[in-house]
Scaffold this motif. Structure first.
Motif, PDB file in Angstrom:
ATOM      1  N   ALA A  50       0.834  -1.199   0.000  1.00  0.00           N
ATOM      2  CA  ALA A  50       0.000   0.000   0.000  1.00  0.00           C
ATOM      3  C   ALA A  50       0.871   1.252   0.000  1.00  0.00           C
ATOM      4  N   ASP A  51       0.483   2.234  -0.787  1.00  0.00           N
ATOM      5  CA  ASP A  51       1.190   3.517  -0.825  1.00  0.00           C
ATOM      6  C   ASP A  51       0.635   4.423   0.265  1.00  0.00           C
ATOM      7  N   LEU A  52       1.496   4.799   1.216  1.00  0.00           N
ATOM      8  CA  LEU A  52       1.106   5.696   2.308  1.00  0.00           C
ATOM      9  C   LEU A  52       2.187   6.750   2.530  1.00  0.00           C
ATOM     10  N   PRO A  53       2.468   7.585   1.524  1.00  0.00           N
ATOM     11  CA  PRO A  53       3.536   8.577   1.685  1.00  0.00           C
ATOM     12  C   PRO A  53       3.169   9.621   2.733  1.00  0.00           C
ATOM     13  N   GLY A  54       4.171  10.010   3.515  1.00  0.00           N
ATOM     14  CA  GLY A  54       3.973  11.081   4.485  1.00  0.00           C
ATOM     15  C   GLY A  54       3.486  10.640   5.847  1.00  0.00           C
ATOM     16  N   TYR A  55       3.263   9.357   6.048  1.00  0.00           N
ATOM     17  CA  TYR A  55       2.816   8.863   7.347  1.00  0.00           C
ATOM     18  C   TYR A  55       3.999   8.283   8.109  1.00  0.00           C
ATOM     19  N   ASP A  56       3.903   8.285   9.449  1.00  0.00           N
ATOM     20  CA  ASP A  56       4.838   7.566  10.306  1.00  0.00           C
ATOM     21  C   ASP A  56       4.188   6.243  10.673  1.00  0.00           C
ATOM     22  N   ASN A  74      -3.979   7.906   9.933  1.00  0.00           N
ATOM     23  CA  ASN A  74      -4.405   9.259  10.308  1.00  0.00           C
ATOM     24  C   ASN A  74      -3.178  10.093  10.617  1.00  0.00           C
ATOM     25  N   ARG A  75      -3.121  11.274  10.017  1.00  0.00           N
ATOM     26  CA  ARG A  75      -2.006  12.187  10.253  1.00  0.00           C
ATOM     27  C   ARG A  75      -2.562  13.587  10.420  1.00  0.00           C
ATOM     28  N   GLU A  76      -2.038  14.289  11.417  1.00  0.00           N
ATOM     29  CA  GLU A  76      -2.452  15.673  11.613  1.00  0.00           C
ATOM     30  C   GLU A  76      -1.211  16.532  11.721  1.00  0.00           C
ATOM     31  N   ASP A  77      -1.150  17.580  10.921  1.00  0.00           N
ATOM     32  CA  ASP A  77       0.001  18.478  10.902  1.00  0.00           C
ATOM     33  C   ASP A  77      -0.400  19.758  11.608  1.00  0.00           C
ATOM     34  N   GLU A  78       0.236  20.018  12.729  1.00  0.00           N
ATOM     35  CA  GLU A  78      -0.129  21.190  13.517  1.00  0.00           C
ATOM     36  C   GLU A  78       0.914  22.296  13.416  1.00  0.00           C
ATOM     37  N   ARG A  79       1.887  22.111  12.541  1.00  0.00           N
ATOM     38  CA  ARG A  79       2.952  23.102  12.442  1.00  0.00           C
ATOM     39  C   ARG A  79       2.423  24.442  11.923  1.00  0.00           C
ATOM     40  N   GLU A  80       3.016  25.495  12.415  1.00  0.00           N
ATOM     41  CA  GLU A  80       2.680  26.839  11.949  1.00  0.00           C
ATOM     42  C   GLU A  80       3.581  27.193  10.767  1.00  0.00           C
ATOM     43  N   VAL A 111       1.625 -13.246  10.513  1.00  0.00           N
ATOM     44  CA  VAL A 111       1.480 -12.005   9.746  1.00  0.00           C
ATOM     45  C   VAL A 111       2.568 -11.019  10.158  1.00  0.00           C
ATOM     46  N   SER A 112       3.194 -10.384   9.171  1.00  0.00           N
ATOM     47  CA  SER A 112       4.215  -9.375   9.454  1.00  0.00           C
ATOM     48  C   SER A 112       3.990  -8.172   8.546  1.00  0.00           C
ATOM     49  N   ALA A 113       4.484  -7.024   8.994  1.00  0.00           N
ATOM     50  CA  ALA A 113       4.326  -5.797   8.206  1.00  0.00           C
ATOM     51  C   ALA A 113       5.585  -4.952   8.319  1.00  0.00           C
ATOM     52  N   GLY A 114       5.935  -4.288   7.225  1.00  0.00           N
ATOM     53  CA  GLY A 114       7.059  -3.367   7.202  1.00  0.00           C
ATOM     54  C   GLY A 114       6.664  -2.093   6.471  1.00  0.00           C
ATOM     55  N   TYR A 115       7.332  -0.986   6.825  1.00  0.00           N
ATOM     56  CA  TYR A 115       7.019   0.308   6.215  1.00  0.00           C
ATOM     57  C   TYR A 115       8.333   1.003   5.875  1.00  0.00           C
ATOM     58  N   GLU A 116       8.532   1.269   4.583  1.00  0.00           N
ATOM     59  CA  GLU A 116       9.760   1.903   4.149  1.00  0.00           C
ATOM     60  C   GLU A 116       9.482   2.815   2.966  1.00  0.00           C
ATOM     61  N   ASP A 117       9.990   4.046   3.032  1.00  0.00           N
ATOM     62  CA  ASP A 117       9.863   5.031   1.947  1.00  0.00           C
ATOM     63  C   ASP A 117       8.409   5.242   1.518  1.00  0.00           C
ATOM     64  N   GLY A 118       7.484   5.268   2.490  1.00  0.00           N
ATOM     65  CA  GLY A 118       6.087   5.533   2.183  1.00  0.00           C
ATOM     66  C   GLY A 118       5.308   4.347   1.657  1.00  0.00           C
ATOM     67  N   VAL A 119       5.931   3.162   1.660  1.00  0.00           N
ATOM     68  CA  VAL A 119       5.257   1.964   1.156  1.00  0.00           C
ATOM     69  C   VAL A 119       5.118   0.950   2.295  1.00  0.00           C
ATOM     70  N   LEU A 120       3.884   0.556   2.562  1.00  0.00           N
ATOM     71  CA  LEU A 120       3.584  -0.448   3.573  1.00  0.00           C
ATOM     72  C   LEU A 120       3.487  -1.809   2.888  1.00  0.00           C
TER      73      LEU A 120
END
Length: 139
Positions: A50-56, A74-80, A111-120
Motif C-alpha cells: 500500500a502507498d502511504l507517503p507522508g505517514y509515520d 491518520n495524520r495531523e500536521d499542527e505546524r505553523e 502475519v508481518s508488516a514493514g514500512y519503508e519510503d512511504g510503502v507499507l
C-alpha cells in the motif's frame, strides 16, 4: 429545436459507464480517501502493498479480523507557517483507509508488516485462521 433532457442524462450515464470500465481495465477505481493497494498471491502467502507517503508507523493501524485486513492511517500536521499566514491550508489532516477481504484463511500469528519510503508491505501466510481480531505491528 429543443433538446430532450433525457438525452443529457443518457449521455452522462454513458460517460460514467465508460469511466467505470476504464477504471476496471486499468486495475480498479480509486475512491477518494482510500489507499491504493496491490494484493499478490505468491502461493504460500498474500502480500499486500500500500502507498502511504507522508505517514509515520505510529500513524498507521493494521488489524486482521475474520479474513479482512483493515488499514487505517491518520495524520495531523499542527505546524505553523513561519513566513506569514496561510491563504489556503489543505494539508493539515490526512486520513486514509482500506479494507481488503482475503480469499483464503491466513496464519494470523505469522502475519508481518514493514514500512519503508512511504510503502507499507504486509505479508499474510496462508492456512490457519481463527475468529479473533489481531492487531499487526509495523516494523
Amino acid at each position: 429545436m429543443r433538446r430532450n433532457p433525457f438525452d443529457d442524462i443518457e449521455e452522462m450515464l454513458d460517460r460514467v459507464s465508460r469511466q467505470v470500465e476504464e477504471g476496471m481495465t486499468s486495475g480498479g477505481l480509486q475512491v477518494p480517501g482510500t489507499v491504493p493497494v496491490d494484493v499478490a498471491d505468491t502461493g504460500d502467502e498474500y502480500v499486500v502493498t500500500a502507498d502511504l507517503p507522508g505517514y509515520d508507523t505510529d500513524d498507521i493501524d493494521l488489524t486482521l479480523s475474520e479474513g479482512t485486513l483493515r488499514l487505517e492511517a491518520n495524520r495531523e500536521d499542527e505546524r505553523e507557517y513561519a513566513e506569514g499566514e496561510y491563504l489556503r491550508r489543505e494539508r493539515t489532516r490526512k486520513t486514509a483507509n482500506r479494507r481488503i477481504r482475503l480469499p483464503e484463511p491466513v496464519e494470523e500469528d505469522g502475519v508481518s508488516a514493514g514500512y519503508e519510503d512511504g510503502v507499507l508491505t504486509v505479508r499474510l501466510p496462508k492456512i490457519g485462521g481463527g475468529n479473533e481480531s489481531k492487531e499487526i505491528d509495523i516494523e
